[in-house]
Design an enzyme around this catalytic site. Sequence first.
Site, PDB file in Angstrom:
ATOM      1  N   ARG A   1      10.820  -1.280  11.196  1.00  0.00           N
ATOM      2  CA  ARG A   1       9.716  -1.004  12.119  1.00  0.00           C
ATOM      3  C   ARG A   1       9.679  -2.048  13.230  1.00  0.00           C
ATOM      4  O   ARG A   1       9.859  -3.229  12.982  1.00  0.00           O
ATOM      5  CB  ARG A   1       8.383  -1.008  11.357  1.00  0.00           C
ATOM      6  CG  ARG A   1       8.103   0.297  10.643  1.00  0.00           C
ATOM      7  CD  ARG A   1       6.926   0.192   9.713  1.00  0.00           C
ATOM      8  NE  ARG A   1       5.732  -0.446  10.294  1.00  0.00           N
ATOM      9  CZ  ARG A   1       4.569  -0.510   9.675  1.00  0.00           C
ATOM     10  NH1 ARG A   1       4.430   0.010   8.469  1.00  0.00           N
ATOM     11  NH2 ARG A   1       3.544  -1.090  10.241  1.00  0.00           N
TER      12      ARG A   1
ATOM     13  N   ARG B   1      -1.001  -9.140  12.839  1.00  0.00           N
ATOM     14  CA  ARG B   1      -1.586  -8.071  12.008  1.00  0.00           C
ATOM     15  C   ARG B   1      -2.348  -8.652  10.812  1.00  0.00           C
ATOM     16  O   ARG B   1      -3.375  -8.111  10.406  1.00  0.00           O
ATOM     17  CB  ARG B   1      -0.488  -7.100  11.560  1.00  0.00           C
ATOM     18  CG  ARG B   1      -0.031  -6.193  12.717  1.00  0.00           C
ATOM     19  CD  ARG B   1       1.367  -5.612  12.514  1.00  0.00           C
ATOM     20  NE  ARG B   1       1.502  -4.869  11.286  1.00  0.00           N
ATOM     21  CZ  ARG B   1       2.673  -4.700  10.641  1.00  0.00           C
ATOM     22  NH1 ARG B   1       3.788  -5.216  11.120  1.00  0.00           N
ATOM     23  NH2 ARG B   1       2.693  -4.007   9.543  1.00  0.00           N
TER      24      ARG B   1
ATOM     25  N   ARG C   1     -10.056   0.837   8.519  1.00  0.00           N
ATOM     26  CA  ARG C   1      -9.597  -0.521   8.794  1.00  0.00           C
ATOM     27  C   ARG C   1     -10.672  -1.350   9.483  1.00  0.00           C
ATOM     28  O   ARG C   1     -10.448  -2.530   9.763  1.00  0.00           O
ATOM     29  CB  ARG C   1      -8.372  -0.460   9.696  1.00  0.00           C
ATOM     30  CG  ARG C   1      -7.073  -0.887   9.031  1.00  0.00           C
ATOM     31  CD  ARG C   1      -6.014  -0.755  10.064  1.00  0.00           C
ATOM     32  NE  ARG C   1      -4.767  -1.383   9.792  1.00  0.00           N
ATOM     33  CZ  ARG C   1      -3.685  -0.749   9.336  1.00  0.00           C
ATOM     34  NH1 ARG C   1      -3.745   0.505   8.990  1.00  0.00           N
ATOM     35  NH2 ARG C   1      -2.547  -1.403   9.207  1.00  0.00           N
TER      36      ARG C   1
ATOM     37  N   LYS D   1       0.828  -1.217   0.000  1.00  0.00           N
ATOM     38  CA  LYS D   1       0.000   0.000   0.000  1.00  0.00           C
ATOM     39  C   LYS D   1       0.862   1.267   0.000  1.00  0.00           C
ATOM     40  O   LYS D   1       0.659   2.162  -0.812  1.00  0.00           O
ATOM     41  CB  LYS D   1      -0.935   0.033   1.233  1.00  0.00           C
ATOM     42  CG  LYS D   1      -1.909  -1.132   1.300  1.00  0.00           C
ATOM     43  CD  LYS D   1      -2.828  -1.017   2.493  1.00  0.00           C
ATOM     44  CE  LYS D   1      -2.142  -1.125   3.840  1.00  0.00           C
ATOM     45  NZ  LYS D   1      -1.503  -2.434   4.111  1.00  0.00           N
TER      46      LYS D   1
HETATM   47  P1  ADP Z   1       2.027  -1.921   3.215  1.00  0.00           P
HETATM   48  O1  ADP Z   1       2.039  -0.408   3.199  1.00  0.00           O
HETATM   49  O2  ADP Z   1       0.843  -2.488   2.498  1.00  0.00           O
HETATM   50  O3  ADP Z   1       2.205  -2.518   4.573  1.00  0.00           O
HETATM   51  P2  ADP Z   1       4.616  -1.667   1.852  1.00  0.00           P
HETATM   52  O4  ADP Z   1       4.328  -0.783   0.690  1.00  0.00           O
HETATM   53  O5  ADP Z   1       5.355  -1.061   2.994  1.00  0.00           O
HETATM   54  O6  ADP Z   1       3.269  -2.405   2.354  1.00  0.00           O
HETATM   55  O7  ADP Z   1       5.401  -2.937   1.301  1.00  0.00           O
HETATM   56  C1  ADP Z   1       5.828  -3.979   2.179  1.00  0.00           C
HETATM   57  C2  ADP Z   1       7.208  -4.451   1.755  1.00  0.00           C
HETATM   58  O8  ADP Z   1       7.108  -5.161   0.519  1.00  0.00           O
HETATM   59  C3  ADP Z   1       8.201  -3.327   1.514  1.00  0.00           C
HETATM   60  O9  ADP Z   1       9.476  -3.775   1.927  1.00  0.00           O
HETATM   61  C4  ADP Z   1       8.155  -3.106  -0.007  1.00  0.00           C
HETATM   62  O10 ADP Z   1       9.381  -2.605  -0.506  1.00  0.00           O
HETATM   63  C5  ADP Z   1       7.865  -4.512  -0.519  1.00  0.00           C
HETATM   64  N1  ADP Z   1       7.000  -4.528  -1.705  1.00  0.00           N
HETATM   65  C6  ADP Z   1       5.968  -3.686  -1.991  1.00  0.00           C
HETATM   66  N2  ADP Z   1       5.380  -4.036  -3.148  1.00  0.00           N
HETATM   67  C7  ADP Z   1       6.033  -5.147  -3.598  1.00  0.00           C
HETATM   68  C8  ADP Z   1       5.876  -5.985  -4.750  1.00  0.00           C
HETATM   69  N3  ADP Z   1       4.917  -5.770  -5.664  1.00  0.00           N
HETATM   70  N4  ADP Z   1       6.718  -7.033  -4.878  1.00  0.00           N
HETATM   71  C9  ADP Z   1       7.689  -7.271  -3.940  1.00  0.00           C
HETATM   72  N5  ADP Z   1       7.890  -6.519  -2.849  1.00  0.00           N
HETATM   73  C10 ADP Z   1       7.070  -5.463  -2.668  1.00  0.00           C
HETATM   74  P1  AMP Z   2       0.400   0.476   9.171  1.00  0.00           P
HETATM   75  O1  AMP Z   2       1.495   1.482   9.147  1.00  0.00           O
HETATM   76  O2  AMP Z   2      -0.756   0.846   8.276  1.00  0.00           O
HETATM   77  O3  AMP Z   2       0.895  -0.929   8.922  1.00  0.00           O
HETATM   78  O4  AMP Z   2      -0.201   0.499  10.653  1.00  0.00           O
HETATM   79  C1  AMP Z   2       0.598   0.169  11.771  1.00  0.00           C
HETATM   80  C2  AMP Z   2      -0.276   0.007  13.003  1.00  0.00           C
HETATM   81  O5  AMP Z   2      -0.929   1.250  13.292  1.00  0.00           O
HETATM   82  C3  AMP Z   2      -1.412  -1.003  12.903  1.00  0.00           C
HETATM   83  O6  AMP Z   2      -0.979  -2.317  13.204  1.00  0.00           O
HETATM   84  C4  AMP Z   2      -2.406  -0.470  13.942  1.00  0.00           C
HETATM   85  O7  AMP Z   2      -2.010  -0.797  15.255  1.00  0.00           O
HETATM   86  C5  AMP Z   2      -2.246   1.047  13.800  1.00  0.00           C
HETATM   87  N1  AMP Z   2      -3.199   1.613  12.827  1.00  0.00           N
HETATM   88  C6  AMP Z   2      -2.910   2.242  11.639  1.00  0.00           C
HETATM   89  N2  AMP Z   2      -4.034   2.637  11.026  1.00  0.00           N
HETATM   90  C7  AMP Z   2      -5.070   2.257  11.828  1.00  0.00           C
HETATM   91  C8  AMP Z   2      -6.482   2.353  11.726  1.00  0.00           C
HETATM   92  N3  AMP Z   2      -7.078   2.927  10.656  1.00  0.00           N
HETATM   93  N4  AMP Z   2      -7.230   1.861  12.744  1.00  0.00           N
HETATM   94  C9  AMP Z   2      -6.655   1.295  13.817  1.00  0.00           C
HETATM   95  N5  AMP Z   2      -5.340   1.150  13.959  1.00  0.00           N
HETATM   96  C10 AMP Z   2      -4.541   1.614  12.977  1.00  0.00           C
END
Ligand code: ADP
Ligand code: AMP
Length: 214
Positions: free
Chosen positions: A160, A171, A88, A13
């Site tokens: 993170r 999660r 969410r 995302k």
């Molecule tokens: P989200 O915001 O949904 O948690 P991220 O955008 O942070 O996900 O992506 C999670 C991890 O996967 C990051 O390390 C990113 O660089 C990697 N990633 C994102 N999209 C892809 C993809 N299409 N293929 C492989 N790795 C990806």
């Molecule tokens: P993310 O960065 O989107 O992976 O979110 C990290 C953490 O933040 C999640 O595991 C939740 O604990 C909290 N969080 C982020 N967005 C929300 C939301 N819309 N509602 C509740 N918790 C959230």
Amino acid sequence: MRLIIIGPPGAGKGTQAAKIVEKYSIPHISTGDMLRENIKNSTELGIEAQGYMDKGVLVPDHLVIKIVQERITRDDCANGFLLDGFPRTVAQAVSLDAELDKLGIKLDNVINIDVDKDLLVNRAISRRVCNKCGATYNIISNPPKEDNICDNDGEPLYQRSDDTEETVSTRIQVYLDQTSPLIDYYKAQGLLSDIDGTKDITDVTEQIFKALDN
Ligand code: ADP
Ligand code: AMP
Ligand code: ZN
């Protein structure tokens, strides 16, 4: 463009959000980033949210709803926004709908990034992020040019604290239980674009741009 991007943790995302906001010149509103910023600054909200985030469970609805309500009424959202990580829960989606109604605006699209569960844990545990500019990397699939250094600004990358195998598994389960019902919620509103998030990053971006151009 008023957009939502949804998908399980590690779906991509944030990675795709960066490309979308660049193309459409809209702000990227990530509730996760906003909460982490609050934790960094030891605000009252940050202190309250941290315990939930460390466990990998959701922060209570009323806290996140409040920060999003405030954020989407700022001037920079006049021409649109991209919500990442919000809503969410169904309660958050219902409250967002009510807020948008009140503002007299409508969502244009909900981008649903679909990725199999078995890929998600590996993607998340190899994620590295830049604290300064928010860029996201992956030590396997999307490494920076120089080990552990952000391409944009030379800052050291960090992992993170909730990107451990155990917390990511929690999660993912939280996503399945509480967030995945939103897929049907937005499908019923005719807003959903299903995207195959298992493909490589540029392919996923192309699928999204195609869906948004239609
Ligand atoms: P989200 O915001 O949904 O948690 P991220 O955008 O942070 O996900 O992506 C999670 C991890 O996967 C990051 O390390 C990113 O660089 C990697 N990633 C994102 N999209 C892809 C993809 N299409 N293929 C492989 N790795 C990806
Ligand atoms: P993310 O960065 O989107 O992976 O979110 C990290 C953490 O933040 C999640 O595991 C939740 O604990 C909290 N969080 C982020 N967005 C929300 C939301 N819309 N509602 C509740 N918790 C959230
Ligand atoms: Zn950076």
